[in-house]
Motif scaffolding. Structure first.
Motif, PDB file in Angstrom:
ATOM      1  N   SER A   1       0.955  -0.697  -0.198  1.00 43.59           N
ATOM      2  CA  SER A   1       0.098  -0.057  -0.194  1.00 43.59           C
ATOM      3  C   SER A   1       1.427   0.910  -0.238  1.00 43.59           C
ATOM      4  CB  SER A   1      -0.676   0.084   1.211  1.00 43.59           C
ATOM      5  OG  SER A   1      -1.683   1.341   1.579  1.00 43.59           O
ATOM      6  N   ILE A   2       0.637   2.641  -1.124  1.00 42.15           N
ATOM      7  CA  ILE A   2       2.089   2.660  -0.926  1.00 42.15           C
ATOM      8  C   ILE A   2       1.564   4.277   0.270  1.00 42.15           C
ATOM      9  CG2 ILE A   2       1.810   5.871  -2.647  1.00 42.15           C
ATOM     10  CD1 ILE A   2       1.331   3.861  -5.097  1.00 42.15           C
ATOM     11  N   PRO A   3       0.159   4.062   0.515  1.00 42.71           N
ATOM     12  CA  PRO A   3       0.304   5.523   1.751  1.00 42.71           C
ATOM     13  C   PRO A   3       0.251   4.544   2.916  1.00 42.71           C
ATOM     14  CG  PRO A   3      -2.147   4.600   0.798  1.00 42.71           C
ATOM     15  CD  PRO A   3      -1.169   4.159  -0.307  1.00 42.71           C
ATOM     16  N   ALA A   4       1.130   3.415   2.754  1.00 41.32           N
ATOM     17  CA  ALA A   4       1.795   2.500   3.645  1.00 41.32           C
ATOM     18  C   ALA A   4       3.056   2.283   3.925  1.00 41.32           C
ATOM     19  CB  ALA A   4       1.332   1.348   4.851  1.00 41.32           C
TER      20      ALA A   4
ATOM     21  N   VAL B   1       0.621  12.238   0.337  1.00 38.34           N
ATOM     22  CA  VAL B   1      -0.019  11.229   1.893  1.00 38.34           C
ATOM     23  C   VAL B   1       0.500  11.253   3.123  1.00 38.34           C
ATOM     24  CG1 VAL B   1      -0.040   8.623   3.077  1.00 38.34           C
ATOM     25  CG2 VAL B   1       0.540   8.778   0.888  1.00 38.34           C
ATOM     26  N   ALA B   2       1.474  11.833   3.444  1.00 40.63           N
ATOM     27  CA  ALA B   2       2.076  12.743   4.926  1.00 40.63           C
ATOM     28  C   ALA B   2       1.026  14.283   5.056  1.00 40.63           C
ATOM     29  CB  ALA B   2       3.384  13.373   5.427  1.00 40.63           C
ATOM     30  N   ARG B   3       0.922  14.395   3.500  1.00 44.11           N
ATOM     31  CA  ARG B   3       0.233  16.062   4.533  1.00 44.11           C
ATOM     32  C   ARG B   3      -1.512  16.055   4.288  1.00 44.11           C
ATOM     33  NH1 ARG B   3       3.397  17.510  -0.565  1.00 44.11           N
ATOM     34  NH2 ARG B   3       1.522  16.950  -2.048  1.00 44.11           N
ATOM     35  N   ARG B   4      -1.854  14.771   3.212  1.00 45.37           N
ATOM     36  CA  ARG B   4      -3.603  14.970   4.418  1.00 45.37           C
ATOM     37  C   ARG B   4      -3.430  13.709   5.313  1.00 45.37           C
ATOM     38  NH1 ARG B   4      -4.876  11.921  -1.479  1.00 45.37           N
ATOM     39  NH2 ARG B   4      -4.047  14.500  -2.748  1.00 45.37           N
ATOM     40  N   ARG B   5      -2.265  13.328   6.024  1.00 46.53           N
ATOM     41  CA  ARG B   5      -2.908  12.029   7.604  1.00 46.53           C
ATOM     42  C   ARG B   5      -2.638  13.703   8.346  1.00 46.53           C
ATOM     43  NH1 ARG B   5       2.737   8.189   6.830  1.00 46.53           N
ATOM     44  NH2 ARG B   5       1.915   6.737   5.468  1.00 46.53           N
ATOM     45  N   PRO B   6      -3.933  13.311   9.747  1.00 51.11           N
ATOM     46  CA  PRO B   6      -4.252  14.070  10.317  1.00 51.11           C
ATOM     47  C   PRO B   6      -2.923  14.392  11.331  1.00 51.11           C
ATOM     48  CG  PRO B   6      -5.689  11.020  11.016  1.00 51.11           C
ATOM     49  CD  PRO B   6      -4.755  11.967   9.634  1.00 51.11           C
TER      50      PRO B   6
ATOM     51  N   ALA C   1       9.436   9.955  -7.891  1.00 52.97           N
ATOM     52  CA  ALA C   1       7.617   9.415  -7.737  1.00 52.97           C
ATOM     53  C   ALA C   1       7.704   9.063  -6.595  1.00 52.97           C
ATOM     54  CB  ALA C   1       7.103   8.507  -9.436  1.00 52.97           C
ATOM     55  N   LEU C   2       8.138   7.912  -5.631  1.00 53.14           N
ATOM     56  CA  LEU C   2       7.614   7.218  -4.675  1.00 53.14           C
ATOM     57  C   LEU C   2       7.794   8.204  -3.482  1.00 53.14           C
ATOM     58  CD1 LEU C   2       9.274   3.369  -4.540  1.00 53.14           C
ATOM     59  CD2 LEU C   2       7.118   4.507  -4.582  1.00 53.14           C
ATOM     60  N   GLU C   3       8.896   9.939  -3.270  1.00 49.95           N
ATOM     61  CA  GLU C   3       8.654  10.201  -2.370  1.00 49.95           C
ATOM     62  C   GLU C   3       7.563  11.328  -2.709  1.00 49.95           C
ATOM     63  OE1 GLU C   3      11.057  10.561   0.073  1.00 49.95           O
ATOM     64  OE2 GLU C   3      11.206   8.453  -0.826  1.00 49.95           O
ATOM     65  N   ARG C   4       7.773  11.218  -3.674  1.00 49.24           N
ATOM     66  CA  ARG C   4       6.940  12.496  -4.144  1.00 49.24           C
ATOM     67  C   ARG C   4       5.053  12.040  -3.434  1.00 49.24           C
ATOM     68  NH1 ARG C   4       6.211  14.542 -10.148  1.00 49.24           N
ATOM     69  NH2 ARG C   4       4.182  15.514  -9.489  1.00 49.24           N
TER      70      ARG C   4
END
Length: 341
Positions: free
Chosen positions: A50-53, A96-101, A88-91
């Motif tokens: 999972s990309i978010p993980a 994802v980090a910006r969207r995390r609470p 690409a992976l770093e972007r």
């Protein structure tokens, strides 16, 4: 989550290891919707991450080593020449980090919100609550004591009370004719500084000598006494004092039984220089009706033209009948001499 719009299917070679004890395997890594697919050289899927993980074990270093969040034993190594895939992976990881609470930020916002709520309560609710509590628990004896202290402070302007013997007796008869029903029936006539009638905590009413000396009938001063009594019912004198003096004076009254000399001095000055709070015509007429006093003389004393007090004149409960006199002629003459001429 769509990976990167500028790539339909981004692929790169890499080295994958299923566990710390396993050998590294040459694989093909591809980015799809929300997943990173790891396949062998025959295009057979070996793992889906999972990309978010997705986590990176060595930020800023090459070769880049990634692993699933919480499982650092399974790794994917991308070589130094796979700049496009690494970028690409770093972007994706940054997005994802910006969207995390952010728990820390949330806690800070909640703490600031709590502080603002407490500050608002302290600024808007607490003063009123403390004042209302003080008004409800202070006994009548203490109210009378505060009223006498206020009267003493005001004597710098009003002078001592008028006390001609015959006038004092007539004033007592006037007080008996207009009983408060609460026991606070003390009337005081002062020489200066008071143009009407001022109600104090405890029930004392200060009367300006002009109310007695400048009018031909006692109904006028009786009307001002009635207006003062009705104002004291609608606006508690102790509550007005504490509203003017503030929260510290209210706390001091609750803890020491006295609002403080400075609070009394400032409020005494305000009583002598500020207009009293208004009382509705309906409430005034109720007072005239209950004490059986004509409202018309009081109304014309307030406004000789009658224009601003027309409701009191037209709705005078004794417009067509005469109630019992406020005072006898003899007592009225004696009361007019209470300040000694």
């Amino acid at each position: 989550m769509t990976a990167l719009r500028e790539y339909d299917r981004l692929e790169a070679p890499g080295l994958w290891r299923a566990s710390p004890d396993a050998q590294r395997t040459d694989v093909i890594v591809s980015i799809g919707d929300a997943t990173l697919t790891i396949s062998d050289m025959r295009d057979r899927p070996l793992a889906h991450w999972s990309i978010p993980a997705l986590s990176r074990a060595n930020p800023g270093q090459r070769p880049a080593i990634y692993h699933p969040d919480g499982d650092p034993g399974e790794t994917l190594e991308l070589g130094t020449d796979e700049d496009d895939m690494i970028a690409a992976l770093e972007r994706l990881r940054s997005a994802v980090a910006r969207r995390r609470p952010r728990p820390g930020r949330l806690r800070l916002l909640m703490m600031l919100g709590s502080i603002l709520v407490v500050a608002a309560l302290a600024a808007f609710w607490l003063p009123g609550a403390v004042r209302e509590h003080a008004v409800s628990v202070v006994p009548g004896v203490k109210r009378a004591e505060i009223g006498r202290a206020l009267e003493q402070e005001m004597q710098a302007v009003t002078g001592p009370p008028c006390h001609a013997p015959g006038g004092i007796g007539a004033l007592a008869k006037l007080s008996a004719r207009l009983p408060s029903g609460t026991g606070g029936d003390r009337l005081v006539v002062v020489r200066s500084g008071v143009t009407g009638a001022i109600g104090l905590p405890g029930g004392t009413i200060l009367l300006g000598r002009a109310l007695i000396e400048d009018h031909e009938e006692p109904d006028v001063v009786a009307g001002y006494i009635i207006a003062a009594r009705m104002r004291m019912r609608a606006h508690d004198p102790l509550g007005r004092l504490l509203s003017h003096a503030g929260l510290v004076a209210a706390f001091r009254l609750l803890t020491t039984g006295h609002p403080g000399e400075e609070a009394l001095r400032a409020y005494a000055q305000a009583l002598l220089t500020s207009p009293p709070p208004p009382v509705s015509d309906e409430l005034l007429l109720d007072g005239f009706r209950n004490w059986r006093v004509r409202a018309t003389p009081y109304a014309y004393a307030r406004d000789v033209s009658g224009e601003t007090v027309l409701p009191l004149i037209e709705a005078d409960p004794f417009r067509d009948e005469a109630p019992e006199p406020v005072l006898s002629d003899g007592d009225w003459l004696r009361l007019q001499g209470i300040c000694g001429g």
